[in-house]
Write an enzyme that holds these catalytic residues in place. Structure first.
Site, PDB file in Angstrom:
ATOM      1  N   GLY A  50      -1.651  -2.692  -6.639  1.00  0.00           N
ATOM      2  CA  GLY A  50      -0.875  -2.246  -7.529  1.00  0.00           C
ATOM      3  C   GLY A  50      -0.913  -2.604  -8.913  1.00  0.00           C
ATOM      4  O   GLY A  50      -0.188  -2.060  -9.843  1.00  0.00           O
ATOM      5  N   GLN A  51      -1.899  -3.545  -9.464  1.00  0.00           N
ATOM      6  CA  GLN A  51      -1.918  -3.850 -10.783  1.00  0.00           C
ATOM      7  C   GLN A  51      -3.584  -3.524 -11.176  1.00  0.00           C
ATOM      8  O   GLN A  51      -4.382  -3.500 -10.326  1.00  0.00           O
ATOM      9  CB  GLN A  51      -1.722  -5.414 -10.965  1.00  0.00           C
TER      10      GLN A  51
ATOM     11  N   MET B  69       1.441  -2.414  -0.215  1.00  0.00           N
ATOM     12  CA  MET B  69       2.505  -3.319  -0.233  1.00  0.00           C
ATOM     13  C   MET B  69       3.120  -3.447   1.326  1.00  0.00           C
ATOM     14  O   MET B  69       3.741  -4.358   1.464  1.00  0.00           O
ATOM     15  CB  MET B  69       3.799  -2.947  -1.077  1.00  0.00           C
TER      16      MET B  69
ATOM     17  N   CYS C 156       1.587  -9.624  -4.243  1.00  0.00           N
ATOM     18  CA  CYS C 156       1.211  -8.282  -4.155  1.00  0.00           C
ATOM     19  C   CYS C 156       0.082  -7.774  -3.127  1.00  0.00           C
ATOM     20  O   CYS C 156      -0.013  -7.074  -2.398  1.00  0.00           O
ATOM     21  CB  CYS C 156       1.124  -7.662  -5.535  1.00  0.00           C
ATOM     22  N   MET C 157      -1.094  -8.934  -3.196  1.00  0.00           N
ATOM     23  CA  MET C 157      -2.122  -8.636  -2.335  1.00  0.00           C
ATOM     24  C   MET C 157      -2.825  -9.886  -1.598  1.00  0.00           C
ATOM     25  O   MET C 157      -3.840  -9.755  -1.210  1.00  0.00           O
ATOM     26  CB  MET C 157      -3.281  -7.861  -3.099  1.00  0.00           C
TER      27      MET C 157
ATOM     28  N   LYS D 140       2.693   8.649 -15.378  1.00  0.00           N
ATOM     29  CA  LYS D 140       2.793   7.449 -16.103  1.00  0.00           C
ATOM     30  C   LYS D 140       1.536   7.121 -16.902  1.00  0.00           C
ATOM     31  O   LYS D 140       1.570   6.869 -18.196  1.00  0.00           O
ATOM     32  CB  LYS D 140       2.678   6.291 -15.058  1.00  0.00           C
TER      33      LYS D 140
END
Lengths: 169, 828
Positions: free
Chosen positions: B453-454, B416, B231-232, B142
Site C-alpha cells: 500500500g505504500q 490488507m 501493512c505488510m 490520486k
C-alpha cells in the site's frame, strides 16, 4: 429546483468558471488532468458510463443542449479509476494554491489557410472526433471535415521544440 | 477568434460585460484599460469558446449568464476557487520553460511512472509515463492529482518547538540543537533502549538507510520501526517461512499472461486501480480470463468480478485449507513438483493475539510427511468450510478447479485483508501452499503476489530493513555474521550494532505509554491517526511521556502532539528512490522548490547526527547517491542485488536481483534468476535444501467476536480518493470534493432494524472507545457490508475510527488486525 439543476449542470458541462485557453477548466486541475464528472453516478454498481459516453449523446432541456461526449479512450475500462464526482466541497484544511498549467493557445496556424496546430496534450485522447465531432465537447471546435479520418495527417501538436510540452516518448 | 466575457467587480458588486471578436493578444491590455478607467476594481476574463459556425451570439450570452450565475451560486465550487483567486500569470504547457522529468507516484505500492511538468521549480501538471511498463501511461485519480499535494496553503514552512505548551516557530539551528540535546539527555538517563525512531514505507530508500545507520550505529538501538509493520509484515514473515526469502517471485507482467485472478480480500479497483485496469483490459482481450473476488464486503472490485464469493471474517484460513483438501482429494496436485521442490511442516497452534503488553512468542516447527499434511487438511471438508465461512461447496469446488487446472494460469493477489489479520502469517502461508501444491509458481502467469500500500514498503522497509530485527540485504540483527557485514560496510567498530531485537510497532507505542521511551522521532507517517486502539497512545503522547520529534509536510494529529516539528520536503521536492511491489527500484531527481525553510528527511537525519558527533556515518557530498551506492554493496550476492544508481537515473527502474546489468522477472526459475544453480528448473535458494515449505496451518477464531453487547463486526479500510490518513489527499480539491468525510457503511436491512437512515449521524462504540459519523447505506454507499458487519474508512482524522479498533496482532508478524473487532451502532 429544476432550473438550478440545469444552471449548475450546464455550467459544469460548459466548464464552470472558465479560464484562458483550457476548454473545460472547471472540471480539470490542469491541462491533461482527467475531468471530474459533472453529474451524479452510481457509487457502487457496475456503472454504465458508456451508455451515454460510448457513442456520445445529445439531449435538449428547455431548448438547451447538453452533451455526454464520446470517450476519447474507449480502450480504458475502469472509468471511475480516474473520473470522480466532485461534491463541490473544496479541501479539508486551508485552501489550495496549486495553479495548473493550461494547454497552449488554440488555433495557431502558420498562415491563414494552414491547418491549425493541436494546442492540448494528446495522451488518452486517441479519438479526435470524440471532442471535435458533432457529438463532441460543446467547447471544442467542431471539425468542418469529419469525413476525413486521418486527423494527424494535417494537424500536428504545437512544435515540441517550443517547449517539451508533451511527455517525451 | 475567441469569445470572451468579463466579470467586472466594483466596490464588491459584480457585473458581466461581453467582449466579442477579441484578439487574445490584446485582451490583457483591454483589461488594464478598464481598470485604469476606474470603472472596475477588478476584472476577470471568462473565456468561452473558439468561435464555431453553429454557436450564435445569443447562445453565447446565455451560456455566459449561466456561468456567472453558477459562480455566484457556488462560491466554494472546488475548481472555481483557485482560478478566481489566481491573478498570477497563466502557465501554458507550450511554454518553452516548462520542463518534464520522470518520477514515481508518491502514493501506493504499485509504483506508477509519472512525468512531472515544472515551471521555475513549481509543479504545474503531470502525465502518466508511457515509457514506464508499470502503468504504460495511465494513472489513477490520486496520481493525476499529485501536483496539488504540494500546494496546500497550510504547508509547514518553518521548524516549530513547543514553548509553554504551544508550538511556535523557531530557527533550524535552535530546533536541531534542542533535538540533539534531548537525545543526549535520554541516552544518559535511559540508555539506547530509551530511544526510538518510527518511519514508514514512504521513506525513500536513502532516508530509511540513513535512519538505520543513525539508530544502529549512532544511538546503538534497534528500536527502529516503520509503519509497514501495520501493512505488510505478515507477507514478509509468510514469504520467509515459505521460501526463506522475502518478496514476490513474479512480476506485474503476469497480469497479461495469466488466465485467472483470485483476489483474497483485496479491493483492487479502489486500492490498486492501475493494476486492476490492466486486469480488465486483459479480460476484454481474452474472454476466458476470470476475476474471482473473495471478500467480506461487496465492493467495486466485486461488481467487476466474474465470481464474487462473500465469506465470514477470519474464515479465509478455512477456505484456503478447504481448497488444498479438494486439490489432494481430486488428485489435482503436481506430485512431481511437490516431491522435488517442497517440504511439509507444522508449527505452534493456539498462539494468542498479542493483546497484553510485552507479549512473547517463539516460533516452533516440525516436519510433516505428505500423508500427515493430507490428513491435516482433510478435516477441512466442503461441509466444514461452509459452516465456518459461509462459502458454498460449489464455490469452493470452483476455486479448487481454478488452482488445480494444469492448463490454466492463476495469480493470487492480496493486500490488507490477508495481512492485517491476527493469523496473517498463516494466511500468507496458506495462499503460498496452493501455488506450491499445484506447481503454479515462479513461472509466467502463475504466482502468489502480495501487493503493498505504500510506495516503498518493499524498497525501504523490507529491503533496507527498517524493522526492529532487520538489517540491509535481508540480514538480521541477531546473526553475528550479518552484524559484522554491516559494521564493515559502515566502517564502524565491531560490536557497534546491538544484537537484541527492538520493539515492534505496537510494543514501541505501548512502551511510550509505559514511560520507557524518552526520545522518539517520527518521519513520513501519521500514527496518531493510524495506530489501533489509538486512545491509549494519544493519551500517552498528550501526557508528554516522551520527547517527540515529528518531520511533517502538513499539520497532523501526530505533529500536534510533538515537542519539535521539522518542516519537510515532499515527493519531487527531494531526490530519492522507491521500491515497488514487483521488486522494481525507481529513482527521481529533485525538481520542485520546497516551501519556506522545509528540508528533506535525509538532511534532517544527517544534521542531527552531526550535532551528536556522528559525522563519520554520513560522509560525502551527494548523500542520495552516496548512501544508495553504499547500501547497494550490502545487497550484492544476497539475492537482492539492486541496480547501480546511474542505471536507475537512466531507466524506468530495474527489478532485483540485477546481475550483470540484467533484471530478474521470475525469481527461483532456472534461466531467469541468476541465483538458481545450473541445471535446476526451479530452486528455492532461500532454504538450505532449495525446497519451499508447505505449512499446515489451522483455522482459529478471531480474538473478539460479536456478542450481545457488541453485535456487529467492524472492518476498517480505504477508499479510492484518499491515501492513508488523508493528510495529503484531503488537501486536493478534486479528491476531497469527491470524498469529503468519513462514513460508516451499514447493510440496508441492519439499518432498518436499527432505525438508521442514509446520511444520519450514528454512534459507533466498541470496548475501546466511540465515535460519531454519518451512515452510508444503499445506492449512494461506496460498498455494502453483509448483514452483521459494518465498514469505516480511516482517512478522516475528524472521525478517528482507530479509537474503536483493537490492538490485537499476528504473533508471528506482529501486524495488527484492523479488519475485525466487535462493535455496537446506534442512532445519535
Amino acid at each position: 429546483m429544476r432550473r438550478i439543476f440545469l444552471v449548475v449542470t450546464t455550467t459544469l458541462l460548459l466548464g464552470g468558471c472558465g479560464d484562458g485557453g483550457d476548454p473545460r477548466p472547471g472540471t480539470r486541475a490542469y491541462a491533461g488532468a482527467p475531468p471530474t464528472i459533472p453529474h451524479q453516478v452510481e457509487s457502487l454498481g457496475r456503472g454504465n458510463c458508456l451508455g451515454c459516453h460510448g457513442a456520445g449523446l445529445e439531449v435538449s432541456l428547455d431548448g438547451d443542449k447538453q452533451r455526454g461526449p464520446e470517450t476519447p479512450h474507449p480502450n480504458q475500462l475502469s472509468c471511475r479509476q480516474c473520473h470522480v464526482v466532485s461534491s463541490g466541497e473544496s479541501v479539508a484544511f486551508g485552501h489550495t494554491i496549486f495553479q495548473g498549467a493550461l494547454p497552449g493557445k488554440g488555433g495557431n496556424r502558420s498562415h491563414p489557410i494552414a491547418p491549425p496546430l493541436i494546442p492540448h496534450p494528446l495522451q488518452n485522447r486517441k479519438e479526435c472526433l470524440s471532442c471535435h465531432g458533432d457529438l463532441g465537447d460543446l467547447k471544442a471546435p467542431t471539425s468542418s471535415h469529419q469525413d476525413r479520418l486521418s486527423c494527424s495527417q494535417c494537424h500536428i501538436p504545437l512544435n515540441p521544440e517550443l517547449g517539451a510540452w508533451l511527455p517525451p516518448k | 477568434m475567441a469569445l470572451v466575457s468579463l466579470i467586472i467587480t466594483k466596490e464588491g458588486k459584480e457585473s458581466v460585460r461581453v467582449l466579442e471578436g477579441g484578439d487574445l493578444e490584446t485582451l490583457d491590455a483591454q483589461i488594464e484599460a478598464i481598470k485604469a478607467s476606474g470603472e472596475a476594481d477588478d476584472v476577470k476574463p471568462v473565456f468561452m469558446s473558439i468561435e464555431r459556425a453553429d454557436f450564435s451570439r445569443r447562445e453565447f450570452l446565455k451560456r455566459t449568464a449561466y456561468t456567472f450565475a453558477a459562480a455566484l451560486i457556488l462560491p466554494t465550487f472546488s475548481s472555481c476557487a483557485p482560478s478566481l483567486q489566481q491573478s498570477a500569470e497563466k502557465i501554458l504547457l507550450s511554454d518553452p520553460t516548462v520542463k518534464w522529468n520522470k518520477s514515481t507516484c508518491r502514493f501506493c505500492g504499485v509504483g506508477c511512472g509519472v512525468m512531472v511538468a515544472t515551471k521555475a521549480g513549481t509543479v504545474v501538471a503531470v502525465a502518466g509515463d508511457e515509457k514506464n511498463p508499470v502503468n504504460k501511461g495511465l494513472l489513477c485519480v490520486k496520481g493525476y492529482h499529485l501536483p496539488s499535494i504540494l500546494y496546500g496553503s497550510d504547508r509547514l514552512k518553518k521548524p516549530l518547538v513547543r514553548k509553554n505548551g504551544e508550538l511556535v516557530e523557531t530557527s533550524w539551528d535552535e530546533a536541531l540543537s534542542l533535538v540533539a540535546s534531548k537525545l543526549s539527555e535520554t541516552l544518559q538517563t535511559k540508555g539506547p533502549r530509551g530511544v526510538a525512531f518510527y518511519g514508514s514505507g514512504q521513506w525513500t530508500i536513502q532516508e530509511g538507510y540513513a535512519a538505520s545507520k543513525f539508530m544502529r550505529a549512532g544511538v546503538k538501538s534497534n528500536h527502529l520501526e516503520a509503519n509497514a509493520r501495520l501493512c505488510m509484515a505478515s507477507a514478509v514473515v509468510g514469504f520467509l517461512l515459505s521460501f526463506g526469502k522475502d518478496e514476490p517471485m513474479g512480476p506485474y507482467d503476469d497480469i497479461e499472461k495469466t488466465d485467472n485472478y483470485v483476489l483474497w480480500g483485496n479491493n483492487m479497483a479502489e486500492m490498486h486501480p492501475v493494476l486492476f485496469s490492466r486486469m480488465l483490459e486483459r479480460r476484454k482481450k481474452a474472454s476466458h480470463v476470470k476475476i474471482v473476488d473473495l471478500s467480506t464486503r461487496t465492493t467495486r472490485t466485486s461488481q467487476a468480478s466474474d465470481l464474487h464469493i462473500l465469506f465470514k471474517p477470519q474464515s479465509d484460513l478455512a477456505i484456503a485449507n478447504g481448497i488444498a483438501n479438494l486439490l489432494i482429494e481430486k488428485n489435482k496436485i503436481d506430485k512431481d513438483f511437490v516431491s522435488k521442490h517442497c517440504n511439509f511442516s507444522a508449527g505452534k497452534e493456539d498462539i494468542g493475539y498479542g493483546l497484553e503488553d510485552k507479549f512473547a512468542f517463539k516460533k516452533e516447527s516440525r516436519k510433516l510427511s505428505f500423508e500427515e499434511y493430507a490428513a491435516y487438511v482433510a478435516e477441512y471438508t466442503p461441509q466444514r468450510v461452509e459452516e465456518i465461512s459461509g462459502v458454498s461447496p460449489k464455490n469452493l469446488a470452483t476455486l479448487a478447479e481454478i488452482y488445480g487446472d494444469p492448463n490454466s494460469g492463476v495469480v493470487s493477489f492480496w493486500c490488507m485483508g490477508v495481512n492485517q489479520h491476527t493469523r496473517g502469517t498463516w494466511m500468507n502461508n496458506l495462499i503460498n501452499n496452493l501455488h506450491l501444491l499445484t506447481g503454479k509458481i515462479s513461472k509466467p502467469g502463475n504466482n502468489p503476489f502480495s501487493l503493498t500500500g505504500q510506495p516503498s514498503a518493499c524498497g525501504t522497509v523490507r529491503e533496507v530493513g527498517t524493522l526492529a530485527h532487520a538489517l540491509p540485504g535481508g540480514r538480521k540483527v541477531t546473526v553475528p555474521d550479518h552484524r559484522a557485514d554491516v559494521e564493515k560496510a559502515w566502517n564502524v567498530e565491531e560490536g557497534t550494532i546491538p544484537d537484541w531485537v527492538g520493539y515492534h510497532t505496537v510494543e514501541m507505542f505501548r512502551a511510550v505509554d509505559r514511560g520507557e521511551i524518552g526520545w522518539m522521532w517520527i518521519q513520513t507517517t501519521n500514527p496518531m491517526v493510524s495506530m489501533p486502539k489509538l486512545g491509549r497512545y494519544l493519551k500517552a503522547m498528550e501526557d508528554r511521556k516522551t520527547f517527540l520529534v515529528v518531520s511533517e509536510v502538513y499539520p497532523t494529529p501526530t505533529s500536534a502532539v510533538a515537542d519539535v516539528v521539522f518542516p519537510t520536503n515532499l515527493w519531487v521536492e527531494k531526490e530519492g528512490c522507491f521500491g515497488n511491489s514487483e521488486r522494481r527500484t525507481q529513482q527521481w531527481d529533485a525538481i520542485a522548490t520546497p516551501p519556506g525553510e522545509a528540508k528533506s528527511d535525509l538532511w534532517q537525519i544527517i544534521e542531527v547526527a552531526k550535532r551528536m558527533g556522528w559525522h563519520h556515518l554520513f560522509e560525502g557530498n551527494h548523500p542520495e547517491e552516496d548512501l544508495y551506492e553504499e547500501y547497494r554493496q550490502l545487497t550484492l550476492g544476497r539475492g537482492k542485488d539492486v541496480a547501480p544508481y546511474e542505471t536507475l537515473k537512466k531507466t524506468r527502474g530495474m527489478r532485483w536481483p540485477v546481475v550483470d546489468g540484467k533484471e530478474t522477472l521470475y525469481r527461483y526459475r532456472g534461466g531467469e534468476d541468476p541465483y538458481v544453480p545450473d541445471g535446476e528448473d526451479v530452486y528455492f535458494y532461500g532454504k538450505p535444501d532449495g525446497k519451499a515449505v508447505i505449512w499446515a496451518r489451522p483455522w482459529e477464531p478471531a480474538p473478539e467476536i460479536p456478542d450481545e453487547d457488541y453485535p456487529l463486526w467492524l472492518c476498517t479500510g480505504r477508499v479510492l480518493e484518499h491515501w492513508h490518513t488523508g493528510s495529503m489527499t484531503r488537501r486536493v480539491p478534486e479528491l476531497h470534493g469527491a470524498m469529503p468525510k468519513g462514513f460508516i457503511e451499514i447493510h440496508p436491512e441492519d439499518a432498518t432494524l436499527l432505525g438508521i437512515q442514509d446520511g444520519q449521524e450514528v454512534r459507533l462504540t466498541s470496548r475501546r472507545g466511540e465515535i460519531t459519523l454519518p451512515a452510508s447505506i444503499g445506492e449512494t454507499a461506496r460498498g455494502t457490508p453483509p448483514m452483521g458487519s459494518v465498514f469505516v474508512p480511516f482517512f478522516d482524522e475528524s472521525k478517528l475510527v482507530n479509537l474503536v479498533t483493537l490492538d490485537s496482532f499476528c504473533p508471528l508478524s506482529k501486524e495488527p488486525d484492523y479488519k475485525k473487532c466487535a462493535v455496537r451502532v446506534e442512532a445519535v
